[in-house]
Design a protein around this motif. Structure first.
Motif, mmCIF file in Angstrom:
data_model
loop_
_atom_site.group_PDB
_atom_site.id
_atom_site.type_symbol
_atom_site.label_atom_id
_atom_site.label_comp_id
_atom_site.label_asym_id
_atom_site.label_seq_id
_atom_site.Cartn_x
_atom_site.Cartn_y
_atom_site.Cartn_z
ATOM 1 N N THR A 1 0.818 -1.212 0.000
ATOM 2 C CA THR A 1 0.000 0.000 0.000
ATOM 3 C C THR A 1 0.859 1.273 0.000
ATOM 4 O OG1 THR A 1 -0.118 -0.084 2.392
ATOM 5 C CG2 THR A 1 -1.927 -1.109 1.177
ATOM 6 N N TRP A 2 2.010 1.208 -0.577
ATOM 7 C CA TRP A 2 2.870 2.395 -0.550
ATOM 8 C C TRP A 2 2.274 3.534 -1.383
ATOM 9 C CZ3 TRP A 2 5.073 4.695 -4.797
ATOM 10 C CH2 TRP A 2 5.054 3.960 -5.979
ATOM 11 N N LEU A 3 1.356 3.198 -2.312
ATOM 12 C CA LEU A 3 0.726 4.241 -3.143
ATOM 13 C C LEU A 3 -0.791 4.094 -3.081
ATOM 14 C CD1 LEU A 3 1.085 6.598 -5.078
ATOM 15 C CD2 LEU A 3 1.365 4.970 -6.942
ATOM 16 N N PRO A 4 -1.402 4.478 -1.954
ATOM 17 C CA PRO A 4 -2.847 4.288 -1.823
ATOM 18 C C PRO A 4 -3.660 5.205 -2.723
ATOM 19 C CG PRO A 4 -1.966 5.426 0.088
ATOM 20 C CD PRO A 4 -0.793 5.013 -0.736
ATOM 21 N N SER A 5 -3.101 6.362 -3.077
ATOM 22 C CA SER A 5 -3.869 7.324 -3.880
ATOM 23 C C SER A 5 -2.921 8.312 -4.543
ATOM 24 C CB SER A 5 -4.836 8.091 -2.973
ATOM 25 O OG SER A 5 -5.480 9.121 -3.706
ATOM 26 N N LEU A 6 -3.353 8.834 -5.704
ATOM 27 C CA LEU A 6 -2.607 9.924 -6.338
ATOM 28 C C LEU A 6 -3.166 11.284 -5.919
ATOM 29 C CD1 LEU A 6 -2.126 8.702 -10.037
ATOM 30 C CD2 LEU A 6 -0.384 8.856 -8.248
ATOM 31 N N ILE A 7 -4.249 11.278 -5.158
ATOM 32 C CA ILE A 7 -4.895 12.533 -4.757
ATOM 33 C C ILE A 7 -4.146 13.145 -3.572
ATOM 34 C CG2 ILE A 7 -7.065 13.581 -4.018
ATOM 35 C CD1 ILE A 7 -7.008 12.313 -6.895
ATOM 36 N N THR A 8 -3.812 14.432 -3.690
ATOM 37 C CA THR A 8 -3.109 15.125 -2.602
ATOM 38 C C THR A 8 -3.846 16.414 -2.257
ATOM 39 O OG1 THR A 8 -1.661 16.385 -4.084
ATOM 40 C CG2 THR A 8 -0.879 14.202 -3.369
ATOM 41 N N GLY B 1 1.579 17.313 -3.745
ATOM 42 C CA GLY B 1 1.667 16.591 -5.012
ATOM 43 C C GLY B 1 3.097 16.494 -5.512
ATOM 44 N N PHE B 2 3.846 17.553 -5.309
ATOM 45 C CA PHE B 2 5.257 17.523 -5.727
ATOM 46 C C PHE B 2 6.043 16.529 -4.875
ATOM 47 C CE2 PHE B 2 9.585 19.091 -6.352
ATOM 48 C CZ PHE B 2 9.599 19.225 -7.732
ATOM 49 N N ASP B 3 5.724 16.508 -3.577
ATOM 50 C CA ASP B 3 6.376 15.522 -2.701
ATOM 51 C C ASP B 3 6.046 14.101 -3.160
ATOM 52 O OD1 ASP B 3 7.558 17.463 -1.165
ATOM 53 O OD2 ASP B 3 6.048 17.412 0.419
ATOM 54 N N LEU B 4 4.799 13.894 -3.588
ATOM 55 C CA LEU B 4 4.430 12.561 -4.086
ATOM 56 C C LEU B 4 5.199 12.240 -5.375
ATOM 57 C CD1 LEU B 4 2.799 9.969 -4.001
ATOM 58 C CD2 LEU B 4 0.899 11.197 -5.095
ATOM 59 N N ILE C 1 8.169 13.207 -6.100
ATOM 60 C CA ILE C 1 9.513 12.803 -5.664
ATOM 61 C C ILE C 1 9.481 11.366 -5.153
ATOM 62 C CG2 ILE C 1 11.315 13.192 -3.940
ATOM 63 C CD1 ILE C 1 10.710 16.201 -4.161
ATOM 64 N N LYS C 2 8.449 11.047 -4.384
ATOM 65 C CA LYS C 2 8.343 9.691 -3.848
ATOM 66 C C LYS C 2 8.236 8.661 -4.976
ATOM 67 C CE LYS C 2 5.750 6.745 -0.716
ATOM 68 N NZ LYS C 2 4.637 6.614 0.226
ATOM 69 N N LEU C 3 7.398 8.951 -5.972
ATOM 70 C CA LEU C 3 7.266 8.039 -7.112
ATOM 71 C C LEU C 3 8.624 7.812 -7.775
ATOM 72 C CD1 LEU C 3 4.037 9.471 -8.808
ATOM 73 C CD2 LEU C 3 4.222 7.311 -7.570
ATOM 74 N N SER C 4 9.370 8.900 -7.933
ATOM 75 C CA SER C 4 10.671 8.811 -8.591
ATOM 76 C C SER C 4 11.636 7.964 -7.763
ATOM 77 C CB SER C 4 11.243 10.218 -8.780
ATOM 78 O OG SER C 4 10.315 11.048 -9.442
ATOM 79 N N ARG C 5 11.623 8.173 -6.450
ATOM 80 C CA ARG C 5 12.547 7.436 -5.578
ATOM 81 C C ARG C 5 12.182 5.959 -5.512
ATOM 82 N NH1 ARG C 5 13.921 10.274 -0.071
ATOM 83 N NH2 ARG C 5 15.840 9.071 -0.346
ATOM 84 N N VAL C 6 10.882 5.675 -5.512
ATOM 85 C CA VAL C 6 10.469 4.270 -5.475
ATOM 86 C C VAL C 6 10.907 3.555 -6.753
ATOM 87 C CG1 VAL C 6 8.478 2.716 -5.465
ATOM 88 C CG2 VAL C 6 8.593 4.601 -3.833
#
Ligand code: HEM
Length: 76
Positions: A4-11, A17-20, A22-27
């Motif tokens: 469940t590391w990515l439960p939603s794209l909604i921020t 949203g920018f932090d997300l 970055i998270k997507l990129s790091r994952v």
């Protein structure tokens, strides 16, 4: 990594949203290079490599486009 590391794209707002993005990129990096020690060893190199940092910014910008679209550009 939890299922469940990515439960939603909604921020809540664009900054989250920018932090997300970055998270997507790091994952993506973590999934392609799962070894913690290898990533730690390579970290110092990219941290001082301006071409790598510009490339990273590009990857994050691409993911931010996706997150922004998913949030309807936080218009509502
Ligand atoms: C740290 C982003 C690629 C290994 C960080 C930090 C950020 C970041 C924001 C600072 C974290 C903090 O101090 O709170 C990214 C993005 C990447 C990327 C957006 C790609 C688009 C890579 C690659 C490697 C790597 C290619 C190695 C193969 C690390 C390591 C750290 C780090 C070991 C320090 C430990 C940690 O905070 O987890 N990265 N990075 N990163 N990155 Fe990256």
């Amino acid at each position: 990594m939890s299922a469940t590391w990515l439960p939603s794209l909604i921020t809540a707002d664009p900054e989250a949203g920018f932090d997300l993005a970055i998270k997507l990129s790091r994952v993506a990096v973590k999934k392609t290079q799962p070894d913690d020690e290898t990533r730690a060893r390579l970290r110092a190199g990219y941290a001082e490599d301006f071409d790598a940092l510009i490339s990273i910014s590009h990857v994050v910008a691409t993911n931010f486009q996706t997150v922004a679209a998913a949030n309807d550009y936080w218009r509502t």
